[in-house]
Design an enzyme around this catalytic site. Structure first.
Site, short mmCIF file in Angstrom:
data_model
loop_
_atom_site.label_atom_id
_atom_site.label_comp_id
_atom_site.label_asym_id
_atom_site.label_seq_id
_atom_site.Cartn_x
_atom_site.Cartn_y
_atom_site.Cartn_z
N SER A 293 0.82 -1.21 0.00
CA SER A 293 0.00 0.00 0.00
C SER A 293 0.85 1.26 0.00
O SER A 293 0.45 2.29 -0.53
CB SER A 293 -0.91 0.00 1.23
OG SER A 293 -1.77 -1.12 1.23
N GLU B 272 -4.98 -4.70 -5.97
CA GLU B 272 -5.30 -3.39 -6.55
C GLU B 272 -5.80 -2.41 -5.50
O GLU B 272 -6.67 -1.58 -5.74
CB GLU B 272 -6.31 -3.53 -7.70
CG GLU B 272 -5.67 -4.11 -8.95
CD GLU B 272 -6.40 -3.74 -10.22
OE1 GLU B 272 -6.88 -2.60 -10.33
OE2 GLU B 272 -6.48 -4.59 -11.11
#
Length: 381
Positions: A131, A362
């Site tokens: 992230s 994603e």
């Protein structure tokens, strides 16, 4: 406002569904069990023109809209999300070239995907930078007319079978995420190796690999955009591809919902089908409502992108809601099937395992919430 599909879109949806029913579902359980790369399914989909539908017409592609692409994606994921990711990952891999590549780069890298069933990949995540993109450690140092790349990437879809990979690396570590750049790296480049094919809980028919780069030389002509454009390219790519991920979650949830309806009509307990019990039919009613909501969120995000509008908020809303919804729906499906739902003999346990990954790749559900909050409190034009 019109929610009706055109006749051509309905035919496309039907075509993709028939492909999923005939070519994907029959092999889904076996390919999941053995973690088989679905090369045969990829070849069939490519031959029928169901892959690379996003490549523009001027480059020889179908030039379908993002919305039309997600109509295909839902049906593929209804068949098997692992095989579906193998089929649609070229959308993610080639998006940086489509969005940021020069005319010469587009001509070099995109038409070969149409000529034969070649794959490409998107390499952003690292072992210690998921992230937190600013934590990317892979470097690209310029030496004359080429860059030398060193580092590693993790969780890269189709990497072990890709012809080329878009790699994000730091060209100026002092600038953090503003120092990232993007490069197209041929898979046969000397010094780039597939370190490991990863053994996953779900979506096992998609090859997911760890990559290593040791003094990999890449021509400067392979850089997408300018030095420092990498972060913008990556984020713009994800805005465009998150609706595709969201619709994959919808497809998995729809499969679990349909199986739950069928099973609850057939399974008899206490002298009546379990569908007659509120403890069963209320969760199924919730499934139906939440699947419809997730699909409409996803359609909205895709429509906005097709209008050329910025859709960061809508793409993240769709991805967050759809992925969490799919996890809930598939968990409830296993519960409706009871002990049988926990057995590999029945299909819902696979759907539950597959659904979990939508909350992670994603951008995790937590990162989607962060993006949504940022768009609410610090909106950009």
């Amino acid at each position: 406002m019109d929610f009706a599909l055109s006749e051509e879109q309905r035919e496309l949806q039907k075509w993709a569904h028939e492909f999923a029913e005939k070519e994907i579902r029959p092999v889904a359980a076996e390919y999941d069990e053995h973690q088989t790369h679905p090369a045969d399914v990829i070849a069939k989909a490519h031959e029928l023109g169901l892959m690379n539908v996003h490549i523009p017409e001027e480059l020889g592609g179908p030039g379908l809209s993002i919305f039309e692409g997600i109509l295909i994606g839902e049906e593929f994921s209804w068949g098997c999300s692992g095989i579906a990711v193998s089929l649609v990952a070229n959308t993610l891999g080639s998006a940086p070239v489509i969005l940021a590549g020069s005319d010469e780069q587009k001509q070099k890298w995109l038409p070969p995907l149409l000529a034969e069933p070649r794959l490409c990949s998107f390499a952003l995540t690292e072992p210690n930078a998921g992230s937190d993109v600013s934590g990317i450690q892979t470097t690209a140092e310029r030496h004359g007319d080429e860059y030398v790349i060193n580092g590693s990437k993790m969780f890269i879809s189709n990497a072990g079978h890709a012809a080329w990979i878009v790699v994000f690396a730091s060209t100026d570590k002092s600038e953090g995420h503003r120092g990232l750049s993007a490069f197209v790296v041929p898979a046969d480049a000397q010094g780039m190796t597939v370190e490991k094919h990863l053994d996953k809980m779900g979506q096992r028919a998609t090859d997911t690999s760890a990559l290593a780069f040791q003094d990999v030389k890449v021509p400067a002509a392979n850089r997408l955009g300018q030095e420092g454009d990498g972060f913008k390219i990556a984020m713009r790519t994800l805005d465009h591809t998150r609706p595709g991920t969201a619709i994959g979650a919808v497809g998995v949830a729809r499969a679990a919902y349909e199986l739950s309806v069928e099973y609850s009509r057939e399974r008899v307990q206490f002298g009546q089908p379990i569908a007659m019990n509120q403890g069963v039919n209320f969760p199924i009613a919730d499934m139906a409502a939440e699947i419809e909501a997730a699909r409409l969120l996803t359609w909205q995000a895709a429509w906005l992108l097709d209008q050329g509008k910025r859709a960061t908020l809508q793409s993240s809303c769709a991805k967050r809601f759809a992925s969490d919804m799919a996890m809930k729906v598939t968990t409830d499906a296993v519960q409706i099937f009871g002990g049988y739902g926990y057995m590999k003999e029945y299909p819902v346990e696979k759907l539950m395992r597959d659904a979990k990954l939508f909350q992670i790749y994603e951008g995790t559900s937590q990162i989607q919430r962060l993006v949504i909050a940022r768009e609410i409190f610090f909106p950009r034009d």
